[in-house]
Design a protein around this motif. Structure first.
Motif, PDB file in Angstrom:
ATOM      1  N   UNK A   1       0.835  -1.198   0.000  1.00 45.79           N
ATOM      2  CA  UNK A   1       0.000   0.000   0.000  1.00 45.79           C
ATOM      3  C   UNK A   1       0.868   1.247   0.000  1.00 45.79           C
ATOM      4  N   UNK A   2       1.967   1.205   0.738  1.00 43.11           N
ATOM      5  CA  UNK A   2       2.872   2.342   0.766  1.00 43.11           C
ATOM      6  C   UNK A   2       3.490   2.578  -0.602  1.00 43.11           C
ATOM      7  N   UNK A   3       3.881   1.505  -1.272  1.00 43.98           N
ATOM      8  CA  UNK A   3       4.500   1.643  -2.585  1.00 43.98           C
ATOM      9  C   UNK A   3       3.502   2.153  -3.619  1.00 43.98           C
ATOM     10  N   UNK A   4       2.238   1.771  -3.509  1.00 40.35           N
ATOM     11  CA  UNK A   4       1.223   2.302  -4.421  1.00 40.35           C
ATOM     12  C   UNK A   4       1.182   3.822  -4.366  1.00 40.35           C
ATOM     13  N   UNK A   5       1.308   4.380  -3.185  1.00 46.08           N
ATOM     14  CA  UNK A   5       1.236   5.830  -3.027  1.00 46.08           C
ATOM     15  C   UNK A   5       2.478   6.538  -3.553  1.00 46.08           C
ATOM     16  N   UNK A   6       3.536   5.778  -3.843  1.00 41.98           N
ATOM     17  CA  UNK A   6       4.794   6.383  -4.294  1.00 41.98           C
ATOM     18  C   UNK A   6       5.005   6.255  -5.795  1.00 41.98           C
ATOM     19  N   UNK A   7       4.082   5.628  -6.482  1.00 38.63           N
ATOM     20  CA  UNK A   7       4.283   5.326  -7.899  1.00 38.63           C
ATOM     21  C   UNK A   7       4.479   6.566  -8.762  1.00 38.63           C
ATOM     22  N   UNK A   8       3.850   7.679  -8.396  1.00 34.26           N
ATOM     23  CA  UNK A   8       3.933   8.882  -9.227  1.00 34.26           C
ATOM     24  C   UNK A   8       5.154   9.747  -8.914  1.00 34.26           C
ATOM     25  N   UNK A   9       6.026   9.304  -8.036  1.00 37.17           N
ATOM     26  CA  UNK A   9       7.207  10.097  -7.699  1.00 37.17           C
ATOM     27  C   UNK A   9       8.321   9.855  -8.719  1.00 37.17           C
TER      28      UNK A   9
ATOM     29  N   UNK B   1      -9.370  -1.429 -11.827  1.00 38.56           N
ATOM     30  CA  UNK B   1      -9.951  -0.201 -12.347  1.00 38.56           C
ATOM     31  C   UNK B   1      -9.048   0.994 -12.071  1.00 38.56           C
ATOM     32  N   UNK B   2      -8.809   1.798 -13.109  1.00 39.02           N
ATOM     33  CA  UNK B   2      -7.969   2.979 -13.008  1.00 39.02           C
ATOM     34  C   UNK B   2      -8.725   4.192 -13.533  1.00 39.02           C
ATOM     35  N   UNK B   3      -8.466   5.350 -12.897  1.00 39.93           N
ATOM     36  CA  UNK B   3      -9.054   6.619 -13.343  1.00 39.93           C
ATOM     37  C   UNK B   3      -7.937   7.496 -13.903  1.00 39.93           C
ATOM     38  N   UNK B   4      -8.096   7.912 -15.161  1.00 44.73           N
ATOM     39  CA  UNK B   4      -7.106   8.726 -15.846  1.00 44.73           C
ATOM     40  C   UNK B   4      -7.378  10.192 -15.519  1.00 44.73           C
TER      41      UNK B   4
ATOM     42  N   UNK C   1     -13.474  14.685  -4.038  1.00 42.11           N
ATOM     43  CA  UNK C   1     -14.556  14.712  -3.052  1.00 42.11           C
ATOM     44  C   UNK C   1     -15.734  13.786  -3.369  1.00 42.11           C
ATOM     45  N   UNK C   2     -15.724  13.135  -4.514  1.00 45.59           N
ATOM     46  CA  UNK C   2     -16.899  12.346  -4.912  1.00 45.59           C
ATOM     47  C   UNK C   2     -16.723  10.847  -4.721  1.00 45.59           C
ATOM     48  N   UNK C   3     -15.717  10.451  -3.954  1.00 43.99           N
ATOM     49  CA  UNK C   3     -15.507   9.032  -3.604  1.00 43.99           C
ATOM     50  C   UNK C   3     -15.404   8.146  -4.848  1.00 43.99           C
ATOM     51  N   UNK C   4     -14.706   8.661  -5.854  1.00 38.67           N
ATOM     52  CA  UNK C   4     -14.480   7.856  -7.047  1.00 38.67           C
ATOM     53  C   UNK C   4     -13.137   7.137  -6.984  1.00 38.67           C
ATOM     54  N   UNK C   5     -12.205   7.668  -6.163  1.00 43.02           N
ATOM     55  CA  UNK C   5     -10.860   7.116  -6.087  1.00 43.02           C
ATOM     56  C   UNK C   5     -10.726   6.135  -4.931  1.00 43.02           C
ATOM     57  N   UNK C   6      -9.842   5.180  -5.076  1.00 43.01           N
ATOM     58  CA  UNK C   6      -9.618   4.147  -4.073  1.00 43.01           C
ATOM     59  C   UNK C   6      -9.237   4.744  -2.727  1.00 43.01           C
ATOM     60  N   UNK C   7      -8.430   5.803  -2.744  1.00 40.39           N
ATOM     61  CA  UNK C   7      -7.973   6.392  -1.482  1.00 40.39           C
ATOM     62  C   UNK C   7      -9.123   6.992  -0.684  1.00 40.39           C
ATOM     63  N   UNK C   8     -10.261   7.246  -1.352  1.00 38.98           N
ATOM     64  CA  UNK C   8     -11.443   7.806  -0.680  1.00 38.98           C
ATOM     65  C   UNK C   8     -12.559   6.770  -0.543  1.00 38.98           C
ATOM     66  N   UNK C   9     -12.223   5.505  -0.734  1.00 34.90           N
ATOM     67  CA  UNK C   9     -13.223   4.456  -0.633  1.00 34.90           C
ATOM     68  C   UNK C   9     -13.912   4.131  -1.934  1.00 34.90           C
ATOM     69  N   UNK C  10     -13.447   4.696  -3.049  1.00 34.27           N
ATOM     70  CA  UNK C  10     -14.055   4.455  -4.351  1.00 34.27           C
ATOM     71  C   UNK C  10     -13.434   3.278  -5.073  1.00 34.27           C
TER      72      UNK C  10
END
Length: 343
Positions: free
Chosen positions: A77-85, A251-254, A287-296
Motif C-alpha cells: 500500500x505504501x509503494x502504491x502511493x509512491x508510484x507517481x514520484x 480499475x484505473x481513473x485517468x 470529493x466524490x468518492x471515485x478514487x480508491x484512497x477515498x473508498x471508491x
C-alpha cells in the motif's frame, strides 16, 4: 491469503496425484511410455478438480511476474502511493525529456520499466479496455507502441486516431486484447458500466476510464461534473459487486492533465479551461468518492502531476508520448502490487 477450502483442495489433489503415480511407478517402472501416459492422465484429472481453487490465468501471471515487489500488504500500500514520484531529466537539443523513478525508490518497491517481452508476459491472456477522450487514446497509443513492433504500431496509429471512433487491437501470440472506447462525456462512461459491460460475456481484466475535458469545455460546471463522477462511481461499484469469478477488473481513473492556457488553440478553450476551473474539477474528483484512497473503485493515474513535471505539450492540453509512457508503466507496476494483494 489462501482459504481453508483451497488448502483442503490442494491437499486432496496431492493425495490423488502422488499416490497413484507412486503405485504406477512401482508396477510400471519397466514400461516408461505406459508410466508417462498414466502420470499425464492423473495430472490432467487433478488439474480439472483443482482449477476452481486457483485464480484466473492472467491474474496468476501478473501476481508471479515481479519477484522484487514488496510482499507485505502494508508495504504494498505504501509503494502504491509512491508510484507517481518520478523524476524528469531536462530536454536538450540532442535528447528528449525522459522519466525515471529514483534509484532508492525503485530498489525499495521494485518499480521497473518493462520491455516488450515483460509487458506481454504481464498481460498474457488479458483484456484491456480504455475508455474516454483524447487523453485515453494517447494512453492506448503508448500501450500499442510497447506491445507491438514499431512497424505494426505505426500502421495501427491512423485507425486509432480516426476521429470520434472506437478501436480494437490484438496480440494473438499472447492472447492480449486491447479496446479503446470513444467516451468523451461522463454519461458515456456510466452507460458503458451499467449496460455494455453487464451484457459482455466477461469483464475486462484491466479497465481505464477518464473524462472531464469535454465537460469543462462544453458545460463548464464543476458541480455537475462532480454529480456525473458520483454516478460513474456507483456504476463501477455495482459492476464489481455483480461479478462472481474471475476477480473484478483492476480499475484505473485517468486524471486531467495540466492545462497551459495560453497555448490552447481556440478562444472558447482559453476562456473555459483555465487553472481556476481545472482546480475546481480536480476537487470534484477528490470529493466524490471515485478514487480508491477515498473508498471508491478507481486507482488514480495522476496525469496532472506527471504533466506539471514534464511541461512537454504542443497545444497546452495534449502531451508528448513520454508522459503516457510514464502513465502506462505506473499502471503496470500498480497491477503487480494489486494482484499480489488479491492472492
Amino acid at each position: 491469503m489462501v482459504s481453508a477450502g483451497a488448502q483442503v483442495g490442494v491437499f486432496a489433489a496431492c493425495v490423488v496425484l502422488f499416490v497413484p503415480m507412486g503405485l504406477a511407478g512401482w508396477h510400471l517402472s519397466r514400461n516408461k511410455v505406459l508410466f508417462f501416459s498414466g502420470a499425464l492422465f492423473v495430472s490432467l484429472a487433478v488439474g480439472v478438480h483443482l482449477s476452481p481453487y486457483l485464480p484466473s490465468l492472467p491474474h496468476l501471471l501478473i501476481a508471479s511476474f515481479h519477484p522484487t515487489s514488496p510482499s507485505s500488504s502494508s508495504s504494498s500500500a505504501s509503494c502504491l502511493s509512491l508510484l507517481h514520484r518520478v523524476t524528469w531529466s531536462p530536454a536538450s537539443p540532442a535528447t528528449a525529456r525522459a522519466w525515471s523513478w529514483p534509484p532508492s525508490l525503485a530498489s525499495t518497491c521494485g518499480f521497473a520499466r518493462l520491455t516488450r517481452h515483460d509487458a506481454s508476459t504481464l498481460l498474457n491472456g488479458s483484456w484491456i479496455m480504455v475508455a474516454g477522450d483524447s487523453q485515453a487514446r494517447l494512453l492506448v497509443l503508448a500501450l500499442l507502441r510497447l506491445l507491438l513492433d514499431p512497424a505494426a504500431a505505426a500502421a495501427a496509429e491512423p485507425d486509432l486516431f480516426r476521429r470520434h471512433s472506437d478501436y480494437h487491437a490484438a496480440v494473438p501470440a499472447r492472447g492480449i486484447s486491447v479496446d479503446f472506447i470513444w467516451a468523451p462525456f461522463e454519461a458515456n462512461l456510466t452507460r458503458l458500466l451499467r449496460e455494455d459491460l453487464r451484457l459482455a460475456p466477461r469483464a475486462p481484466d484491466v479497465l481505464v476510464l477518464g473524462s472531464g475535458l469535454w465537460h469543462m469545455l462544453h458545460a463548464t460546471d464543476a458541480s455537475r461534473y462532480g454529480d456525473a463522477l458520483a454516478a460513474i462511481a456507483d456504476a463501477a461499484n455495482a459492476l464489481r459487486s455483480s461479478l462472481p469469478v474471475p476477480p473484478p477488473p483492476h480499475m484505473f481513473w485517468l486524471g486531467l492533465p495540466h492545462l497551459v492556457n495560453p497555448m490552447l488553440n481556440t478562444d472558447a478553450k482559453r476562456a473555459r479551461m483555465n487553472d481556476t476551473i481545472l482546480q475546481a474539477y480536480d476537487r470534484e474528483v477528490d470529493e466524490r468518492c471515485i478514487l480508491r484512497r477515498d473508498g471508491g473503485p478507481f486507482l488514480l493515474l495522476d496525469v496532472g502531476k506527471l504533466t506539471r513535471g514534464c511541461e512537454c505539450t504542443p497545444d497546452g492540453m495534449h502531451y508528448d508520448g513520454v508522459v503516457y509512457d510514464a502513465v502506462m508503466h505506473i499502471m503496470f507496476n500498480a497491477l503487480v502490487i494489486e494482484s499480489q494483494q488479491r492472492i
